[in-house]
Design a protein around this motif. Structure first.
Motif, mmCIF file in Angstrom:
data_model
loop_
_atom_site.group_PDB
_atom_site.id
_atom_site.type_symbol
_atom_site.label_atom_id
_atom_site.label_comp_id
_atom_site.label_asym_id
_atom_site.label_seq_id
_atom_site.Cartn_x
_atom_site.Cartn_y
_atom_site.Cartn_z
ATOM 1 N N ASN A 22 0.857 -1.093 0.068
ATOM 2 C CA ASN A 22 0.208 -0.225 0.122
ATOM 3 C C ASN A 22 0.964 1.137 -0.054
ATOM 4 O OD1 ASN A 22 -2.405 1.326 0.316
ATOM 5 N ND2 ASN A 22 -2.620 2.369 2.131
ATOM 6 N N LYS A 23 1.821 1.393 0.961
ATOM 7 C CA LYS A 23 2.331 2.684 0.769
ATOM 8 C C LYS A 23 3.815 2.199 0.644
ATOM 9 C CE LYS A 23 -0.640 5.519 2.847
ATOM 10 N NZ LYS A 23 -0.817 6.595 1.657
ATOM 11 N N THR A 24 4.610 0.985 0.413
ATOM 12 C CA THR A 24 5.566 0.511 0.361
ATOM 13 C C THR A 24 6.132 -1.274 -1.078
ATOM 14 O OG1 THR A 24 6.079 -1.296 2.004
ATOM 15 C CG2 THR A 24 6.305 1.373 2.965
ATOM 16 N N ASP A 84 3.189 11.298 1.810
ATOM 17 C CA ASP A 84 1.741 10.803 1.096
ATOM 18 C C ASP A 84 2.200 11.485 0.031
ATOM 19 O OD1 ASP A 84 0.377 10.978 4.560
ATOM 20 O OD2 ASP A 84 1.207 8.518 3.380
#
Length: 208
Positions: A22-24, A84
């Protein structure tokens, strides 16, 4: 002799991304070594983070206690969060995190330290700010969720935190670096000598 980290990039002959989250994500690079051999390096690709040492007029630091599943511990930390948006101004992100996690704002902002958290296995870069002249934010609190919904908040004297770090009682990277950096600044030329909040950050270039 000048002790300073310098940019350098060894040749990569192949790269792949075996996992995207999702983020990494995780990247695998085949890197040419100085002797000509090729070594495979796996590492986490991270958007970067900001963290805030919020110091009040009584010399206390605002800290949060939060469960961290990968290490199976509830850690005392300073307010922090991800960058973000690509190119996001880190000061704006830090101000947002201080508001969202602690419902606090600050007038005076400085850069305490820029660090790579685990450069052997992750490219995460963190900018740690010092925030002073604190006050509560007016209006309703930001609605947190998941682990953040269970956070505790406290204000602890800086010296107590420094002793906790050296005693092995406190382990969060941003708290450790931030507390010891502020302790060094206070023992040296003082917080007003720190870099301005908008100082360049080559690891995560940003828009002014």
């Amino acid at each position: 002799m000048t002790i300073k980290d310098t940019p350098e990039e060894w040749r990569v002959t192949a790269t792949a991304t075996p996992f995207s989250g999702n983020k990494t994500s995780v990247r695998t690079d085949d890197v040419v070594m100085p002797d000509g051999s090729v070594a495979r390096r796996d590492y986490q690709v991270h958007p970067g983070s900001v963290a805030v040492v919020a110091l009040d007029e009584e010399g206390r630091v605002l800290v949060l206690r939060q469960y961290r599943h990968p290490v199976r511990q509830r850690l005392w930390e300073i307010p922090a969060g991800l960058l973000d948006v690509p190119g996001e101004n880190p000061l704006a992100a830090a101000q947002r995190e201080l508001y969202e996690e602690a419902h606090v704002k600050a007038v005076d902002w400085r850069v305490l330290a820029d660090v790579y958290t685990t450069p052997g296995g992750c490219d995460e870069a963190v900018r740690i700010f010092l925030a002073r002249d604190l006050s509560e934010v007016e209006g309703e609190r930001f609605q947190v969720s998941e682990e953040e919904a269970d956070m505790e908040q406290a204000r602890v004297p800086l010296g107590d935190l420094a002793r906790g770090v050296l005693a092995g009682d406190l382990h969060n990277t941003c708290l450790v670096v931030g507390v010891l950096s502020l302790t060094a600044a206070l023992a040296g030329d003082g917080p007003d000598s720190l870099r301005p909040a908008e100082a360049p950050w080559p690891a995560r270039p940003f828009e002014a």
